[in-house]
Design an enzyme around this catalytic site. Structure first.
Site, PDB file in Angstrom:
ATOM      1  CG  HIS A   1      35.387  38.859  38.425  1.00 22.98           C
ATOM      2  ND1 HIS A   1      35.623  39.929  38.468  1.00 22.98           N
ATOM      3  CD2 HIS A   1      35.933  38.862  40.014  1.00 22.98           C
ATOM      4  CE1 HIS A   1      35.689  40.942  39.141  1.00 22.98           C
ATOM      5  NE2 HIS A   1      36.443  39.752  40.773  1.00 22.98           N
ATOM      6  CD  GLU A   2      35.588  35.573  42.059  1.00 20.04           C
ATOM      7  OE1 GLU A   2      37.169  35.562  42.809  1.00 20.04           O
ATOM      8  OE2 GLU A   2      34.948  36.661  42.521  1.00 20.04           O
TER       9      GLU A   2
ATOM     10  CG  HIS B   1      39.919  38.038  42.458  1.00 17.80           C
ATOM     11  ND1 HIS B   1      40.725  39.302  41.835  1.00 17.80           N
ATOM     12  CD2 HIS B   1      38.910  38.831  41.799  1.00 17.80           C
ATOM     13  CE1 HIS B   1      40.097  40.349  41.230  1.00 17.80           C
ATOM     14  NE2 HIS B   1      38.599  39.808  41.502  1.00 17.80           N
TER      15      HIS B   1
END
Length: 464
Positions: A19-20, A23
């Site tokens: 997920h990170e 980003h």
């Protein structure tokens, strides 16, 4: 216990990193300076500087963050202002925020595809006798029926393209859940069991799933429909030493032809008859006829009364039922990938549908799970094998991606709503409103987490 803890930590670690990383890669692609990439929150346990970004692992593993250069958080040198997140065009900020959930959904597609290509052993969709007077029984389901395909019942005769193949019990449960959520009946193509377990005729049945509502969608859905589990023949699998079955002369492999003159259709019905055989709490002798090496053998067995929870029930102290049938479910390269993408889409829409119905009170709040339930299922799937664990990881990855897209402050979806407002009005959300929304978001998240933890403990204590 160790397997459960390790599987849970790996699950959280992988999903947070992915997920990170979504980003992070989007920020780098938009030339935003990333100051820190953290897995976890709180005290830093490990750190490493790579270029301009510090990579850290923190003490609290339930989440993570990517800290970018931003003038709203701290003064930025003039030379770096062009690389500040807040200076980037609206579409780039939205792209960076959306990249996290998108990475989780992309991971789910990949994991589902790997599972589809490798294949997993799943329960065959062959069912035991339904509960009397239940929805399944009223549809005409019988012991040994194998569900081959299903189609929505919209009043018209289903076309060939409407029928969806059912390859396993998981497939069947998935389609039944969707049908109940959509408040529609299902048509089933069912193959009967012939003599000696051979395939029999194929019939079409109408299952009244529309009689249930979204509030009935929970772990007990199959019970509510009247399905009593996978089919197993009425035979003695193992005789436990010192029990009534051994004393009566029963042997492993004996096929039970009758119990007190009644012919059991499957192992479930045989177990039920034994458990209901006591009179006034006292066990009585049962006449048993078994088939052993082609010959009928008549025996008499007197169960022993066992205390199970708050009940006292008769038991013959033997394992009853043949091994349930399994089927290998796998797909080719292209089909496996397309089905992975379809499953990711289906799980996403089902998750949103379920959340929406929970908000308006049409679905049970018991379906909301927390970290304890995730840890439990992580451990169980890991013990079954790597393919099962990857399938579990894919489902949690979908859930994480979808939940993060909800329009709640503190979540990625909340930030996307801010950007939508900015795009429509031409001005950002005011600081005063941001603060109010943030407080509201914290309250909603706290309530959701509290409810999820309550459900976790309720499941562990047998209250759900």
């Amino acid at each position: 216990m160790l397997t459960t803890v390790l599987a849970f930590l790996v699950t959280i670690g992988v999903l947070v990193v992915i997920h990170e990383y979504g980003h992070y890669r989007a920020a780098v692609a938009c030339n935003v300076k990333v100051l820190r990439f953290s897995v976890g929150f709180g005290r830093v346990l490990w750190r490493r500087q790579r270029g301009e970004t510090e990579f850290v692992i923190s003490a609290l593993p339930l989440g993570g963050y990517v800290k970018m250069l931003d003038e709203r958080e701290a003064p930025v040198h003039v030379a770096d202002q062009a690389r500040a997140f807040n200076r980037k065009p609206l579409w780039q900020r939205a792209f960076i925020v959306a990249a996290g959930p998108a990475a989780n959904l992309a991971l789910a597609v990949l994991l589902y595809a790997v599972v589809n290509w490798a294949g997993v052993q799943e329960l065959k969709a062959r069912l035991a006798a339904p509960v009397p007077a239940s929805i399944a029984a009223n549809a005409g389901m019988q012991s040994g029926d194998e569900v081959l395909a299903l189609a929505p019942s919209g009043g018209d005769v289903p076309q060939a393209s409407d029928w969806l193949p059912v390859r396993s019990m998981n497939d069947l449960q998935w389609h039944l859940t969707n049908a109940v959520l959509q408040s529609g009946d299902l048509r089933l193509q069912v193959r009967r069991m012939g003599q000696g377990g051979a395939p029999g005729e194929t019939v079409e049945l109408l299952l009244g799933t529309a009689k249930l509502s979204a509030a009935d969608v929970d772990p007990k859905l199959m019970d509510r429909l009247g399905f009593s589990g996978p089919y197993a023949s009425a035979e003695i699998r193992r005789v436990i030493e010192g029990g009534p079955a051994e004393a009566a002369g029963l042997k492993a492999g004996d096929k039970v032809l009758s119990l007190d003159g009644r012919e059991p259709r499957d192992a479930g019905q045989l177990r039920q008859w034994i458990s209901q055989s006591a009179r006034d709490g006292v066990a009585r002798p049962l006449a048993v006829v078994v088939s052993r090496q082609g010959q009928s053998v008549e025996l008499s067995v007197t169960p022993v009364i066992k205390t199970e929870g708050d009940q006292r029930v008769p038991r013959i102290v033997a394992e009853i039922g043949s091994p349930v049938e399994m089927v290998m479910v796998n797909y080719g390269a292209l089909e496996g990938f397309t089905k992975a993408a379809q499953r990711t889409w289906d799980v996403s829409t089902l998750t949103l549908d379920m959340l929406g119905k929970m908000v308006i009170g049409q679905a049970s709040l018991k379906n909301l799970s927390g970290p304890l339930t995730i840890a439990d299922y992580a451990g169980r799937s890991a013990e079954l094998g790597w393919a099962y664990y990857l399938g579990f990881l894919a489902m949690v990855s979908v859930s994480l991606g979808v939940l993060n897209l909800l329009p709640l402050p503190m979540l990625d979806g909340g930030h996307l709503m801010y950007y939508l407002f900015e795009g429509v009005t031409g001005r950002p959300v005011s600081d005063a409103w941001l603060e109010r929304l943030q407080r509201g978001g914290v309250a909603v998240m706290f309530l959701m987490m509290s409810l999820a933890l309550y459900n976790d403990f309720a499941r562990l204590l047998g209250m759900h």
